[in-house]
Design an enzyme around this catalytic site. Structure first.
Site, PDB file in Angstrom:
ATOM      1  N   LYS A 142      -1.510   9.468   5.869  1.00 32.92           N
ATOM      2  CA  LYS A 142      -1.606   9.993   7.232  1.00 32.92           C
ATOM      3  C   LYS A 142      -1.273  11.479   7.334  1.00 32.92           C
ATOM      4  CE  LYS A 142      -0.843   5.562   9.487  1.00 32.92           C
ATOM      5  NZ  LYS A 142      -0.143   4.799  10.546  1.00 32.92           N
ATOM      6  N   GLY A 201      12.540   5.036   8.427  1.00 34.14           N
ATOM      7  CA  GLY A 201      11.449   5.649   7.692  1.00 34.14           C
ATOM      8  C   GLY A 201      11.095   7.019   8.244  1.00 34.14           C
ATOM      9  N   GLY A 217       4.423   9.196   7.618  1.00 31.92           N
ATOM     10  CA  GLY A 217       3.449   9.550   8.638  1.00 31.92           C
ATOM     11  C   GLY A 217       3.503   8.674   9.871  1.00 31.92           C
ATOM     12  N   ALA A 218       3.739   7.376   9.704  1.00 29.44           N
ATOM     13  CA  ALA A 218       3.783   6.473  10.855  1.00 29.44           C
ATOM     14  C   ALA A 218       4.931   6.820  11.788  1.00 29.44           C
ATOM     15  CB  ALA A 218       3.904   5.026  10.376  1.00 29.44           C
ATOM     16  N   ASN A 244      -4.294   9.277  11.972  1.00 24.18           N
ATOM     17  CA  ASN A 244      -4.683   7.921  11.577  1.00 24.18           C
ATOM     18  C   ASN A 244      -6.136   7.612  11.943  1.00 24.18           C
ATOM     19  OD1 ASN A 244      -4.291   7.476  14.454  1.00 24.18           O
ATOM     20  ND2 ASN A 244      -4.261   5.293  13.967  1.00 24.18           N
ATOM     21  N   PHE A 281      -5.606  -5.911   8.630  1.00 23.72           N
ATOM     22  CA  PHE A 281      -6.394  -6.742   9.526  1.00 23.72           C
ATOM     23  C   PHE A 281      -7.533  -5.938  10.170  1.00 23.72           C
ATOM     24  CE2 PHE A 281      -2.911 -10.085  10.771  1.00 23.72           C
ATOM     25  CZ  PHE A 281      -2.972 -10.582   9.487  1.00 23.72           C
ATOM     26  N   SER A 282      -7.622  -4.646   9.850  1.00 24.63           N
ATOM     27  CA  SER A 282      -8.594  -3.781  10.521  1.00 24.63           C
ATOM     28  C   SER A 282     -10.034  -4.245  10.300  1.00 24.63           C
ATOM     29  CB  SER A 282      -8.440  -2.338  10.044  1.00 24.63           C
ATOM     30  OG  SER A 282      -7.198  -1.808  10.439  1.00 24.63           O
TER      31      SER A 282
END
Length: 247
Positions: free
Chosen positions: A63, A126, A129-130, A84, A15-16
Site C-alpha cells: 500500500k 501496527g 499501510g493499513a 489501496n 475475499f475480493s
C-alpha cells in the site's frame, strides 16, 4: 472484457475475487476480477501493461510501496500516505495511474455506528499501510490514536507498554496487523487481552477467519468486537465507483 484485480504478496486469504465475481454476475457486467500475487513490487510495472486492465486494489505489503509507480494521487491518499485503489485512464495514448484510499471510507462507515461516548482514545496495532488510513479517520472523527508496534520508537508504544492503565484509557482497539489471518489463525498481536472490559471495542481489520483469536478472546472478556468484512465491502464499492468515473 474489462479486467480488474488485487495485488499483494500472498492472496489466499482474500475475499475480493469472490465479492467482485458475484457483483459482476448479479449485475450482468462483462468483466473479470483476478488475484495478482507479486513476489516483489518491481513486477508491478509489467503487470499494468496487461491488456484490458482497468483498475486494481492493493493489499499488504504494497500500500505504500506502490506509490512511486503512480502518476497521480488523490488528496486523501496523499494525506494518508497509502494507496489501496488504483484507477487506470488513458490520455493521448498515455496510461495514467491514479492512487486512492478507499480503506478510509470503508472503515469510517463501518466504525461510526459502533461508537459510544467512552471511545475517545484508540490503540492502533501496527504501523503499516493499513494503519495510516485508520489513523486518518480516527483523527477526522475526533478519536485520539496511539500507534502500537513490536518495537518502541518515537510516537509508538511497544506491546509491553500496554499496562492496565494504558488499556483502560484507550477503549477502542484496532488491529491493523495481518496476525491471525487464515491460515495462521492461531496467531495474534501480543496484546494483553486480560485488561479488556465491557467498555472496550476491538475492531480487527482481518475478515478471514470471521472471528480472529484476538476477537474471540476480547469477546470472552465482554468487549464488543467487529471484523473487517463490512469495511472490505465498503472499500470495494467505493473502488468500483472510482474505476468507473473515467468512463
Amino acid at each position: 472484457m474489462d479486467r480488474y484485480g488485487l495485488i499483494g504478496k500472498i492472496l489466499v486469504h482474500s475475499f475480493s475475487k469472490k465479492f467482485f465475481t458475484e457483483k459482476f454476475a448479479n449485475e450482468q457486467i462483462e468483466a473479470r476480477y483476478d488475484l495478482f500475487e507479486l513476489p516483489v513490487i518491481a513486477e508491478f510495472a509489467e503487470l499494468v501493461q496487461t491488456e484490458g486492465l482497468r483498475g486494481l486494489n492493493v493489499t499488504i505489503p504494497y500500500k505504500q510501496e506502490v506509490m512511486p509507480f503512480l502518476n497521480e494521487l488523490d488528496e486523501m491518499a496523499k494525506e494518508i500516505g497509502a494507496v489501496n485503489t488504483i484507477q487506470f485512464r488513458h490520455e493521448g495514448g498515455r496510461l495514467i495511474l491514479k492512487g486512492f484510499n478507499t480503506d478510509a471510507i470503508g472503515f469510517e462507515n463501518s466504525l461510526t455506528p459502533l461508537l459510544r461516548p467512552c471511545h475517545t482514545k484508540a490503540l492502533v496495532l501496527g504501523t503499516g499501510g493499513a494503519s495510516k488510513a485508520i489513523v486518518y479517520i480516527l483523527n477526522k472523527i475526533g478519536i485520539e490514536p496511539q500507534y502500537v508496534s513490536r518495537t518502541r520508537k518515537e510516537g509508538v508504544l511497544a506491546y509491553e507498554d500496554l499496562t492496565p492503565e494504558v488499556v483502560a484509557a484507550h477503549k477502542l482497539i484496532v488491529n491493523c496487523t495481518p496476525l491471525g489471518t487464515f491460515p495462521k489463525v492461531d496467531e495474534m498481536p501480543q496484546f494483553p487481552v486480560e485488561h479488556l472490559t465491557q467498555e472496550h471495542l476491538v475492531y480487527d481489520l482481518i475478515y478471514n477467519p470471521e472471528e480472529t483469536k484476538l476477537c474471540r478472546l476480547a469477546r470472552e472478556r465482554g468487549a464488543a468486537t467487529k471484523n473487517g468484512l463490512e469495511m472490505l465491502h465498503g472499500q470495494a464499492i467505493a473502488a468500483w465507483k472510482i474505476w468507473n468515473a473515467v468512463r
